[in-house]
Design a protein around this motif. Structure first.
Motif, short mmCIF file in Angstrom:
data_model
loop_
_atom_site.label_atom_id
_atom_site.label_comp_id
_atom_site.label_asym_id
_atom_site.label_seq_id
_atom_site.Cartn_x
_atom_site.Cartn_y
_atom_site.Cartn_z
N GLN A 107 57.66 -4.91 16.53
CA GLN A 107 56.98 -6.08 15.66
C GLN A 107 58.10 -6.67 15.08
O GLN A 107 58.01 -8.00 14.86
CB GLN A 107 56.15 -5.32 14.69
N THR A 108 59.15 -6.11 14.48
CA THR A 108 60.17 -6.63 13.84
C THR A 108 61.12 -7.68 14.87
O THR A 108 61.29 -8.72 14.26
CB THR A 108 61.04 -5.59 13.15
N ARG A 109 61.17 -7.21 15.74
CA ARG A 109 61.92 -7.97 16.95
C ARG A 109 61.32 -9.29 17.20
O ARG A 109 61.68 -10.50 17.19
CB ARG A 109 61.88 -7.30 18.44
N THR A 110 59.98 -9.15 17.16
CA THR A 110 59.04 -10.59 17.33
C THR A 110 59.28 -11.42 16.11
O THR A 110 59.47 -12.52 16.32
CB THR A 110 57.51 -10.31 17.75
N ARG A 111 59.09 -11.04 15.05
CA ARG A 111 59.47 -11.67 13.68
C ARG A 111 60.79 -12.22 13.95
O ARG A 111 60.89 -13.52 13.25
CB ARG A 111 59.09 -10.96 12.46
N VAL A 112 61.95 -11.19 14.18
CA VAL A 112 63.36 -11.99 14.32
C VAL A 112 63.16 -13.09 15.24
O VAL A 112 63.81 -14.28 14.85
CB VAL A 112 64.35 -10.84 14.66
N GLU A 113 62.77 -13.14 16.29
CA GLU A 113 62.66 -14.23 17.35
C GLU A 113 61.99 -15.57 16.53
O GLU A 113 62.37 -16.64 16.61
CB GLU A 113 62.00 -14.00 18.39
N GLN A 114 60.92 -15.43 15.92
CA GLN A 114 60.20 -16.40 15.11
C GLN A 114 61.04 -16.89 14.32
O GLN A 114 61.23 -18.31 14.04
CB GLN A 114 59.00 -15.78 14.36
N LEU A 115 61.96 -16.21 13.34
CA LEU A 115 62.79 -16.66 12.49
C LEU A 115 63.95 -17.46 13.23
O LEU A 115 64.55 -18.48 12.60
CB LEU A 115 63.37 -15.73 11.38
N LYS A 116 64.38 -16.78 14.13
CA LYS A 116 65.42 -17.56 14.90
C LYS A 116 65.01 -18.98 15.32
O LYS A 116 65.76 -19.92 15.35
CB LYS A 116 65.94 -16.74 16.17
N ALA A 117 63.93 -19.07 15.82
CA ALA A 117 63.39 -20.23 16.32
C ALA A 117 63.39 -21.43 15.15
O ALA A 117 63.45 -22.42 15.37
CB ALA A 117 61.88 -20.13 16.72
N TYR A 118 62.77 -20.72 13.94
CA TYR A 118 62.98 -21.79 12.90
C TYR A 118 64.49 -22.57 12.70
O TYR A 118 64.73 -23.49 12.63
CB TYR A 118 62.65 -21.37 11.57
N THR A 119 65.32 -21.71 12.82
CA THR A 119 66.89 -22.12 12.96
C THR A 119 67.13 -22.76 14.12
O THR A 119 67.81 -23.84 13.83
CB THR A 119 67.88 -20.84 12.70
N ALA A 120 66.58 -22.69 15.18
CA ALA A 120 66.86 -23.47 16.24
C ALA A 120 66.49 -24.63 16.28
O ALA A 120 66.88 -25.64 17.03
CB ALA A 120 66.82 -22.68 17.53
N CYS A 121 65.37 -24.88 15.75
CA CYS A 121 64.69 -26.23 15.76
C CYS A 121 64.89 -27.06 14.59
O CYS A 121 64.24 -28.07 14.34
CB CYS A 121 63.09 -25.95 15.93
N ARG A 122 65.90 -26.82 13.72
CA ARG A 122 66.13 -27.58 12.43
C ARG A 122 66.23 -29.17 12.71
O ARG A 122 65.90 -29.89 12.07
CB ARG A 122 67.12 -26.92 11.80
N GLN A 123 66.76 -29.56 14.01
CA GLN A 123 67.14 -30.82 13.98
C GLN A 123 65.85 -31.57 14.43
O GLN A 123 65.87 -32.68 14.81
CB GLN A 123 68.50 -31.17 14.78
N GLU A 124 64.65 -30.89 14.96
CA GLU A 124 63.71 -31.36 15.28
C GLU A 124 62.41 -31.49 14.44
O GLU A 124 61.10 -31.51 14.75
CB GLU A 124 63.29 -30.60 16.55
N GLY A 125 62.80 -31.43 13.20
CA GLY A 125 61.82 -31.28 11.95
C GLY A 125 61.00 -30.09 11.71
O GLY A 125 59.81 -30.21 11.46
N CYS A 126 61.66 -29.08 11.82
CA CYS A 126 60.93 -27.75 11.31
C CYS A 126 60.96 -27.79 9.88
O CYS A 126 61.19 -28.66 9.26
CB CYS A 126 62.02 -26.67 11.68
N PRO A 127 60.18 -26.68 9.34
CA PRO A 127 59.90 -26.54 7.78
C PRO A 127 61.09 -26.79 7.20
O PRO A 127 62.10 -26.14 7.58
CB PRO A 127 59.21 -25.26 7.88
N LYS A 128 61.04 -27.52 6.23
CA LYS A 128 62.27 -27.93 5.24
C LYS A 128 61.70 -27.35 3.78
O LYS A 128 60.70 -27.62 3.21
CB LYS A 128 62.45 -29.22 5.54
#
Length: 128
Positions: A107-128
């Motif tokens: 479960q935690t691995r899945t959430r880590v990947e979600q949080l990493k995705a937020y970091t990865a997409c910052r230049q594409e208008g992710c939550p700010k």
């Protein structure tokens, strides 16, 4: 109980466990439990680092509050879902700690990947 048997089989088949450190993770049930717990603790540390990095990035107090609320609710969901999947400690015997740690880890691995995705997409208008 069925989940525990599947979890143990998956754990062994995937070779998940301790690296070649001082402990043989397949030698005893206690060793397997300890290794699974250590694996979860390491991933939980990564989760905390990813969460803090995203919180530091967010500029709006409302977004920070939203992420904080989401994280609290996710933790409650993770814990409840693992309780459902693994069952009660008193009903699980010596396999319960292993199955519980594995469930929390996945479960935690899945959430880590979600949080990493937020970091990865910052230049594409992710939550700010």
């Amino acid at each position: 109980m069925r989940f525990m048997m599947i979890a143990v089989g998956t754990f062994m088949a995937l070779g998940i466990g301790c690296s070649a450190q001082a402990q043989d993770c397949d030698s005893t049930q206690v060793a397997m439990n300890q290794c699974a717990s250590k694996q979860y603790a390491a991933l939980d540390s990564e989760l905390n680092a990813q969460y803090k990095a995203q919180m530091a990035f967010l500029t709006s107090p409302a977004k920070k509050k939203a992420l904080q609320d989401a994280q609290k609710k996710w933790i409650a969901f993770r814990d409840a879902d693992c309780a459902y999947q693994v069952g009660k400690r008193e009903d699980g015997g010596s396999l319960w700690p292993l199955a519980q740690a594995q469930c929390l880890t996945e479960q935690t691995r899945t959430r880590v990947e979600q949080l990493k995705a937020y970091t990865a997409c910052r230049q594409e208008g992710c939550p700010k």
